[in-house]
Design an enzyme around this catalytic site. Structure first.
Site, PDB file in Angstrom:
ATOM      1  N   LYS A 103       0.911  -1.295   0.041  1.00 34.02           N
ATOM      2  CA  LYS A 103       0.004  -0.108   0.113  1.00 34.02           C
ATOM      3  C   LYS A 103       0.920   1.309  -0.036  1.00 34.02           C
ATOM      4  O   LYS A 103       1.831   1.329   0.241  1.00 34.02           O
ATOM      5  CB  LYS A 103      -0.811   0.215   1.358  1.00 34.02           C
ATOM      6  CG  LYS A 103      -1.709  -1.154   1.184  1.00 34.02           C
ATOM      7  CD  LYS A 103      -3.216  -1.151   0.158  1.00 34.02           C
ATOM      8  CE  LYS A 103      -3.837  -2.156   0.552  1.00 34.02           C
ATOM      9  NZ  LYS A 103      -3.435  -3.641  -0.207  1.00 34.02           N
ATOM     10  N   ASP A 104       0.144   2.420  -0.598  1.00 26.44           N
ATOM     11  CA  ASP A 104       1.013   3.587  -0.352  1.00 26.44           C
ATOM     12  C   ASP A 104       1.500   4.003   1.064  1.00 26.44           C
ATOM     13  O   ASP A 104       0.901   3.754   1.932  1.00 26.44           O
ATOM     14  CB  ASP A 104       0.197   4.808  -0.835  1.00 26.44           C
ATOM     15  CG  ASP A 104      -0.344   4.678  -2.371  1.00 26.44           C
ATOM     16  OD1 ASP A 104      -1.087   3.801  -2.454  1.00 26.44           O
ATOM     17  OD2 ASP A 104       0.158   5.072  -3.170  1.00 26.44           O
ATOM     18  N   ALA A 105       2.798   4.544   0.939  1.00 26.79           N
ATOM     19  CA  ALA A 105       3.429   4.798   2.454  1.00 26.79           C
ATOM     20  C   ALA A 105       2.622   6.074   2.773  1.00 26.79           C
ATOM     21  O   ALA A 105       2.491   6.330   3.921  1.00 26.79           O
ATOM     22  CB  ALA A 105       4.888   4.775   2.396  1.00 26.79           C
ATOM     23  N   GLN A 187       5.319   4.716  -6.720  1.00 24.60           N
ATOM     24  CA  GLN A 187       5.712   4.083  -5.614  1.00 24.60           C
ATOM     25  C   GLN A 187       6.540   2.652  -5.721  1.00 24.60           C
ATOM     26  O   GLN A 187       7.274   2.308  -4.740  1.00 24.60           O
ATOM     27  CB  GLN A 187       4.396   3.562  -4.798  1.00 24.60           C
ATOM     28  CG  GLN A 187       3.121   4.847  -4.596  1.00 24.60           C
ATOM     29  CD  GLN A 187       2.218   4.834  -5.643  1.00 24.60           C
ATOM     30  OE1 GLN A 187       2.710   5.144  -6.760  1.00 24.60           O
ATOM     31  NE2 GLN A 187       1.120   4.518  -5.259  1.00 24.60           N
TER      32      GLN A 187
END
Length: 449
Positions: A103-105, A187
């Site tokens: 998942k996106d940080a 990402q």
């Protein structure tokens, strides 16, 4: 003529073209963590919620076994750090921590994380203020990628050019007509340090000193000044022991510290220094280079004006399952069957795919294979290089990836403070690739962080 990107970062990670030719609305995302919400969608359609959106928790039937499934909400934490934090707090090996997808940080995200070797009673309410446990159930197996359909994104784009509000519908309509390219998004490579594919390329080429130097010494302008100074110190002095003292102890710099610790005692042992990193991270580096090659080939197809949502003779096509996800059943299209295959694609039963190249990849005659071979030649890559002899566990057989997908747009709302948009993408796809088409930023390293 396809619209070429003017952003250096796009070209640096292989996203050379847009598929839409509408004007971009500009703007910025992620000014606040709450501006970018990612909620996992399970294979049965249930959403794993964050506390922000107020959706109900999914109903997961508990089963006796050695695993615990936790519904995790995290804020501003990347997946590798999440694994390390959970493993250390619960006293298990990080390999016993698994999840269905990264998942996106820089976001508020929710997902199911499974841990082997602990009981429900050992699971805390949180793993620190940025990692909350919303629910936990015992289970007889690990949670894997096959358990998720994809993700639902709730995003605010601020500071948009309101004079271009008509571009919102223009982009969405063209994406529905032409398909959203399945580029690997920023990402995958990093935004502040967009170099995971460069490290991976050095590993593939057997250039382990160069891979270590890229990890430790290459300073990127978006990094904090203090970190750039440490990297420049390493490049200038090669004093790994002193650099280990200077490098922050934050989980964010765990890879650098792990490598520095090994080099402090064995300054020329670059292979074993890399081996000190988690296998998942090393694998991510190699797969990032594989992803970069895929992006280059997809860009070339778009740049030549070839469709990504239709099959051409010689193309590989994957059949889709009942959830609209690609299966392992791949066929190669010849002239006599192209119309029937395109009928299946139009009905959402199949999708053209490109090769994720590896040592076992076969490239049959066809335009897509020709493009992929051109990319490999330009990069100086032989497929046998993906058999990494010095670190065999990093060897990659190869696979396939769809050339396009269709976002499911749930809502759009243009407000005084920007655009609010909610949409879903199947697993393996990136919200930033969709937003890139919408915003057409010239400086994504700023506008997407």
């Amino acid at each position: 003529m396809p619209l070429a990107s003017e952003a250096w970062l796009d070209r640096f990670v292989g996203m050379n073209y847009y598929v839409t030719d509408c004007e971009g609305i500009g703007g910025r995302i992620k000014e606040r963590l709450e501006d970018f919400i990612v909620e996992e969608v399970l294979i049965d359609g249930q959403v794993v919620p964050t506390g922000i959106t107020g959706k109900p928790l999914p109903k997961i039937v508990s089963k006796p076994g050695p695993w615990v499934w936790m519904i995790i909400e995290k804020r501003g934490i990347d997946a590798i750090t999440l694994s390390l934090v959970i493993s250390r707090k619960l006293g298990v090996n990080y390999r016993d921590v698994s999840f269905g997808g990264l998942k996106d940080a820089i976001a508020v995200t929710s997902q199911v994380v499974s841990v082997r070797g602990v009981s429900i009673n050992e699971v805390p309410n949180d793993f620190g203020r940025d990692i909350k446990v919303l629910n936990a159930v015992s289970m007889d197996r690990a949670f894997t990628t096959s358990d998720i359909w994809g993700n639902e994104f709730t995003i605010k784009v601020r500071n948009i050019d309101v004079s271009r509000k008509d571009s919102i519908n223009c982009v969405i309509n063209q994406l529905m007509e032409r398909g959203l390219p399945t580029y690997y998004g920023y990402q995958r490579f990093g935004l502040k340090r967009p170099n995971s594919h460069i490290i991976g390329k050095h590993i593939i080429f057997g250039e382990f000193e160069e891979a270590v130097n890229e990890l430790l010494t290459h300073a990127y302008p978006m990094e904090p000044p203090r970190i750039r100074e440490v990297r420049e110190f390493i490049a200038r002095t090669g004093d790994y022991s002193k650099a280990l003292e200077l490098m922050p102890r934050s989980y964010r710099y765990y890879p650098e510290r792990a490598v520095l610790k090994q080099l402090a005692s064995n300054p020329r042992d670059f292979v074993n220094a890399l081996r000190k990193l988690p296998h998942e991270l090393l694998n991510l580096y190699v797969e990032s280079y594989q992803s970069y090659l895929f992006n280059l080939a997809l860009s070339e197809r778009i740049g030549r004006g070839l469709p990504i949502n239709k099959a051409l003779p010689g193309d590989a096509v994957a059949l889709l399952d009942e959830h609209g996800l690609p299966t392992k059943h791949v066929i190669y299209v010849n002239e006599s069957m192209v119309d029937k295959v395109n009928e299946l694609i139009m009905r959402g039963r199949a999708v053209p795919v490109g090769h994720l190249v590896g040592y076992n990849t076969k490239l049959p005659p066809g335009l897509q294979s020709d493009i992929e071979l051109d990319v490999l030649r330009r990069e100086g890559v032989d497929l046998s290089m993906f058999m990494v002899k010095s670190i065999p566990k990093l060897s990659i057989r190869g696979g396939y990836r769809p050339l396009f997908t269709k976002p499911i747009i749930i809502s759009t709302n243009l407000a005084n403070d920007g655009l609010n948009i909610v949409f879903r993408l199947p697993r393996g796809n990136y919200a930033t690739v969709f937003l890139r088409e919408l915003m057409k930023s010239k400086h994504p390293e700023i506008d997407f962080t």
